[in-house]
Design an enzyme around this catalytic site. Sequence first.
Site, PDB file in Angstrom:
ATOM      1  N   GLN A  63      -9.563   1.729  33.315  1.00 30.19           N
ATOM      2  CA  GLN A  63     -10.433   2.284  32.279  1.00 30.19           C
ATOM      3  C   GLN A  63      -9.760   2.140  30.904  1.00 30.19           C
ATOM      4  O   GLN A  63      -9.523   3.109  30.187  1.00 30.19           O
ATOM      5  CB  GLN A  63     -10.770   3.738  32.583  1.00 30.19           C
ATOM      6  CG  GLN A  63     -11.786   3.911  33.694  1.00 30.19           C
ATOM      7  CD  GLN A  63     -13.153   3.369  33.320  1.00 30.19           C
ATOM      8  OE1 GLN A  63     -13.532   3.344  32.149  1.00 30.19           O
ATOM      9  NE2 GLN A  63     -13.910   2.925  34.320  1.00 30.19           N
ATOM     10  N   SER A  64      -9.488   0.911  30.535  1.00 34.72           N
ATOM     11  CA  SER A  64      -8.774   0.621  29.293  1.00 34.72           C
ATOM     12  C   SER A  64      -9.716   0.585  28.097  1.00 34.72           C
ATOM     13  O   SER A  64     -10.626  -0.253  28.026  1.00 34.72           O
ATOM     14  CB  SER A  64      -8.053  -0.730  29.419  1.00 34.72           C
ATOM     15  OG  SER A  64      -7.569  -1.166  28.164  1.00 34.72           O
TER      16      SER A  64
END
Length: 374
Positions: A112-113
């Site tokens: 979840q960058s």
Amino acid sequence: MGSHMQNDIHSAAQPADQRSAATPSGEIDTRLCKELSIALSVFPRVRLGHLPTPLEPMDRLSKILGGPRLWVKRDDCTGLSSGGNKTRKLEYLMADALQNGADTIITQGATQSNHARQTAAAAAKLGMSCHILLEDRTGSNDPSYRLNGNVLLDRLHGATVSKRAGGSDMAAEMEILADKLSSDGSKCYVIPGGGSNPVGALGYVNCARELVEQAAETGLKIDALVHATGSSGTQAGLVAGLAAIKSDIHLLGIGVRAPQDKQEQMVFDLAVRTAEYLNSGVTIAREEVRANCDYVGPGYGLPTDGMRKAVRLLAETEGLLFDPVYSGKGLDGLIDLLGKGRFEGMENVVFLHTGGSAALFGYPDTFDLPDYTN
């Protein structure tokens, strides 16, 4: 960069025993801010963000918590694909890529960058291909975590997304991919995780100047600036920028991944490299790099009770959305340290909101929210 301008910045930013005391944040040296702006103008930059971002009071939260008045620097409002701090870094990184003739961007991050999402958006806007390597740091098989939130947006922006096992040498993995794509005729530009190198950190050198000028315009004296710190580029840029304009703002990073010693060393090393790259003559003092890493919890990207409470509190009192991975843990640190008297005697504390609300959709069951009511 003209030699006269270099000399002015150099003479204004010598070590503490060779210069006058730091300038109070409410009484900025406008000459130093202007010279820093000129120094930054030497570097290529492509405009991607809605800047300057707002600086707003959080009066309901301040009343609930007591202590100093709390403010938020809204870098969640940078505009690029729902905003976030990486936009500032990407303005310099993508310009450097274009100047080097690149047509393909490669970067990496955790699943979840926020950085990956904003990089994909920047590449789309500039007509470049984008390849993202995502490291599985949590081991979660939840479909929402793996495919929703930032990952959904990565793909929606047209990036190709590949997974790598947790603990992989991501820098080496990017180089392997770059070699493959280059052999097929692509002109690759590799951006490190978080956009954290001296080029990217220039975005937060500029943010330091922007924030101090905003405060001065309204007569606000900022006593402390608190933010989440991970890959180190945001904090390193702020350290270098505040040093260049001789600001006395107390800067504190709340770590989201590494132990304190490692985090502070990463930030210090990059701040030194950034000051050198800026060619400002600024000497970075090790004691100006501060990180509190007590709020990481079980690991990067893994929820904590404090983060859950902090994210819900801000959503319910200020209408602000913070993310579970990064800004939420930074916020948890700010709230807990306020309760412990860490900012006693201070009047105004700013929290730098680094964005990332898209990641909330990768954690739909994290906040124990009520179902529909009848």
